[in-house]
Design a protein around this motif. Structure first.
Motif, short mmCIF file in Angstrom:
data_model
loop_
_atom_site.label_atom_id
_atom_site.label_comp_id
_atom_site.label_asym_id
_atom_site.label_seq_id
_atom_site.Cartn_x
_atom_site.Cartn_y
_atom_site.Cartn_z
N ASP A 169 -3.98 13.77 30.29
CA ASP A 169 -3.38 13.15 31.37
C ASP A 169 -4.05 11.79 31.74
O ASP A 169 -3.71 10.97 32.42
CB ASP A 169 -3.55 14.10 32.59
CG ASP A 169 -2.82 15.21 32.40
OD1 ASP A 169 -1.57 15.28 31.87
OD2 ASP A 169 -3.28 16.35 32.79
N LEU A 170 -5.37 11.65 31.07
CA LEU A 170 -6.06 10.45 31.27
C LEU A 170 -6.62 9.93 30.20
O LEU A 170 -7.47 10.72 29.52
CB LEU A 170 -6.94 10.21 32.13
CG LEU A 170 -7.88 9.12 32.61
CD1 LEU A 170 -7.17 8.15 32.72
CD2 LEU A 170 -9.16 9.47 33.27
N LEU A 171 -5.99 8.87 29.49
CA LEU A 171 -6.50 8.36 28.14
C LEU A 171 -7.51 7.02 28.15
O LEU A 171 -6.77 6.13 28.75
CB LEU A 171 -5.18 8.15 27.26
CG LEU A 171 -5.67 8.11 25.78
CD1 LEU A 171 -6.43 8.93 24.96
CD2 LEU A 171 -4.11 7.59 24.93
N VAL A 172 -8.72 7.10 27.76
CA VAL A 172 -9.39 5.89 27.96
C VAL A 172 -9.87 5.50 26.46
O VAL A 172 -10.14 6.34 25.39
CB VAL A 172 -10.58 6.18 28.74
CG1 VAL A 172 -11.54 5.24 28.83
CG2 VAL A 172 -10.33 6.61 29.91
N LEU A 173 -9.70 4.20 26.14
CA LEU A 173 -9.83 3.53 24.85
C LEU A 173 -10.33 2.31 24.96
O LEU A 173 -10.14 1.45 25.72
CB LEU A 173 -8.49 3.37 23.95
CG LEU A 173 -7.50 4.67 24.34
CD1 LEU A 173 -6.28 4.07 25.00
CD2 LEU A 173 -6.74 5.10 22.78
N ASP A 174 -11.71 2.29 24.03
CA ASP A 174 -12.43 1.14 23.96
C ASP A 174 -12.20 0.45 22.64
O ASP A 174 -12.66 0.93 21.59
CB ASP A 174 -13.94 1.39 24.16
CG ASP A 174 -14.79 0.37 24.20
OD1 ASP A 174 -14.40 -0.85 24.59
OD2 ASP A 174 -16.04 0.78 24.31
N GLU A 175 -11.65 -0.63 22.78
CA GLU A 175 -11.08 -1.43 21.49
C GLU A 175 -10.48 -0.47 20.41
O GLU A 175 -11.05 -0.34 19.10
CB GLU A 175 -12.56 -2.07 20.98
CG GLU A 175 -13.02 -3.52 22.01
CD GLU A 175 -12.37 -4.56 21.61
OE1 GLU A 175 -11.32 -4.61 21.12
OE2 GLU A 175 -12.36 -5.36 22.41
N PRO A 176 -9.39 0.17 20.65
CA PRO A 176 -8.92 1.13 19.98
C PRO A 176 -8.46 0.74 18.53
O PRO A 176 -8.25 1.50 17.61
CB PRO A 176 -7.95 1.90 20.56
CG PRO A 176 -7.67 0.75 21.58
CD PRO A 176 -8.82 0.20 21.97
N VAL A 177 -8.04 -0.39 18.52
CA VAL A 177 -7.39 -1.04 17.14
C VAL A 177 -8.35 -2.02 16.70
O VAL A 177 -8.04 -2.76 15.43
CB VAL A 177 -6.05 -1.67 17.59
CG1 VAL A 177 -5.22 -0.57 18.07
CG2 VAL A 177 -6.11 -2.82 18.32
N ALA A 178 -9.71 -1.93 17.05
CA ALA A 178 -10.51 -3.14 16.15
C ALA A 178 -10.64 -2.89 14.61
O ALA A 178 -10.70 -4.19 13.87
CB ALA A 178 -11.89 -2.90 16.64
N SER A 179 -10.38 -1.75 14.05
CA SER A 179 -10.67 -1.68 12.88
C SER A 179 -9.22 -1.45 12.03
O SER A 179 -9.40 -1.07 10.71
CB SER A 179 -11.67 -0.56 12.72
OG SER A 179 -12.97 -0.39 13.02
N LEU A 180 -8.22 -1.54 12.68
CA LEU A 180 -6.91 -1.31 11.88
C LEU A 180 -6.14 -2.68 11.70
O LEU A 180 -6.34 -3.70 12.39
CB LEU A 180 -6.06 -0.51 12.94
CG LEU A 180 -6.51 0.71 13.68
CD1 LEU A 180 -5.33 1.50 14.52
CD2 LEU A 180 -6.92 1.80 12.47
N ASP A 181 -5.45 -2.35 10.55
CA ASP A 181 -4.74 -3.44 9.97
C ASP A 181 -3.59 -3.96 10.93
O ASP A 181 -3.28 -2.96 11.93
CB ASP A 181 -4.16 -3.35 8.63
CG ASP A 181 -3.54 -2.14 8.35
OD1 ASP A 181 -2.68 -1.64 9.30
OD2 ASP A 181 -3.55 -1.88 7.24
N PRO A 182 -2.70 -4.84 10.73
CA PRO A 182 -1.57 -5.27 11.81
C PRO A 182 -0.60 -4.10 11.74
O PRO A 182 -0.07 -3.76 12.77
CB PRO A 182 -0.85 -6.36 11.20
CG PRO A 182 -2.22 -7.15 10.57
CD PRO A 182 -3.01 -6.30 10.13
#
Length: 306
Positions: A169-182
């Motif tokens: 119900d609560l989702l907290v994400l810290d720089e979640p896409v930093a390691s992903l390609d476009p």
């Protein structure tokens, strides 16, 4: 400025049986030994179903704030309540409602991927095998490989799968896409939007990739000097916030005449640059002595967090 200014925030919503919001932080203060006031008297409330992108300069305290919101770091003052319960003493029912993706994937590297997923599945009654299967297939994460053998991007994806699998119900994400390609970022952001639309999940995430933020964050929050300096929906930022430049006396007269609210000030000799909000829809026009312009998200970020 130290004042917290919230623009166009969604009205209070009934978030659970007791009416408690997903996140309510009051008077938070976090000090480090060599850096007092990383978080300085911060008040922040998130309503159910809000998607909030958190922006701040490097070292502004974004990770510290997110960890404190989840009860992973104890503040020197103030408190955080999640769905009405203290973040520092969550019961099992509260933990089941939370999802977290840290900046650096915190996985058991000696585990095989499939074993890790089975391990976490045992803790969450709402774990969705269908969601896991779909994400693992689309993101091409092998279940039979040891986590230490995965690429950094695959580990980041696996951390996201783990956080989404129990439909929090609560989702907290810290720089979640930093390691992903476009392509990986697009897939993740699409999944994030679906999660919110389908379930009304409350999401707060930090990122330094402003184009990603613009795709999915309906609200933008700016962290500066240990507080939320401004929070507003993106369309409100575009419609109501203007940068004024010119003689300070002229700027003050303009703000007064149009019932504006000053968000930040910079004085440069006899000239000044003010960021102001005009909430009633009446906007001043520039002329020979007054510059008045709308800002894109990057420029607004720089003005608010300088």
């Amino acid at each position: 400025m130290n004042q917290t200014i919230t623009i166009g925030q969604a009205p209070a919503m009934v978030d659970d049986a007791l009416g408690a919001p997903p996140v309510r932080a009051t008077g938070l203060r976090v000090d480090f030994k060599d850096q007092p006031g990383v978080i300085a008297g911060l008040d922040w409330t998130l309503a159910a179903g809000q998607v909030v992108g958190l922006l701040g300069r490097n070292g502004a305290g974004k990770t510290t704030l997110l960890e404190t919101l989840l009860g992973l770091r104890e503040p020197q003052a103030g408190e955080v309540r999640l769905f009405g319960q203290s973040a520092l003493t969550p019961d099992d029912a509260l933990r089941e409602r939370l999802g977290y993706v840290p900046q650096h994937a915190a996985l058991f590297e000696d585990f095989v991927v499939g074993d890790l997923l089975r391990y976490f599945r045992s803790f969450y009654p709402r774990w969705s095998d269908a969601k896991v299967d779909g994400l693992m297939s689309r993101w091409d994460i092998p279940r039979d490989r040891r986590i230490s053998k995965l690429s950094q991007g695959q580990q980041q994806r696996l951390s996201i799968v783990r956080a989404l699998a129990h439909e929090p119900d609560l989702l907290v994400l810290d720089e979640p896409v930093a390691s992903l390609d476009p392509a990986g970022r697009r897939d993740f952001l699409r999944e994030l939007v679906d999660q919110v639309i389908d379930r009304g999940t409350t999401v707060v995430f930090s990122t330094h990739i402003l184009s990603d933020l613009e795709r999915v964050a309906f609200n933008i929050a700016f962290l500066s000097r240990g507080r939320i300096a401004l929070q507003a929906p993106q369309d409100v930022l575009s419609d109501e916030v203007r940068l004024l430049a010119g003689p300070a006396a002229r700027l003050q007269a303009t703000v007064d005449a149009f019932s504006g609210q000053v968000l930040s000030r910079r004085e440069l000799g006899d000239q000044a640059r003010w960021l102001a909000r005009f909430p009633d829809g009446r906007l001043p026009q520039g002329d020979a002595t007054l510059r008045c312009e709308a800002l894109n998200l990057e420029d607004l970020f720089l003005e608010l967090t300088q």
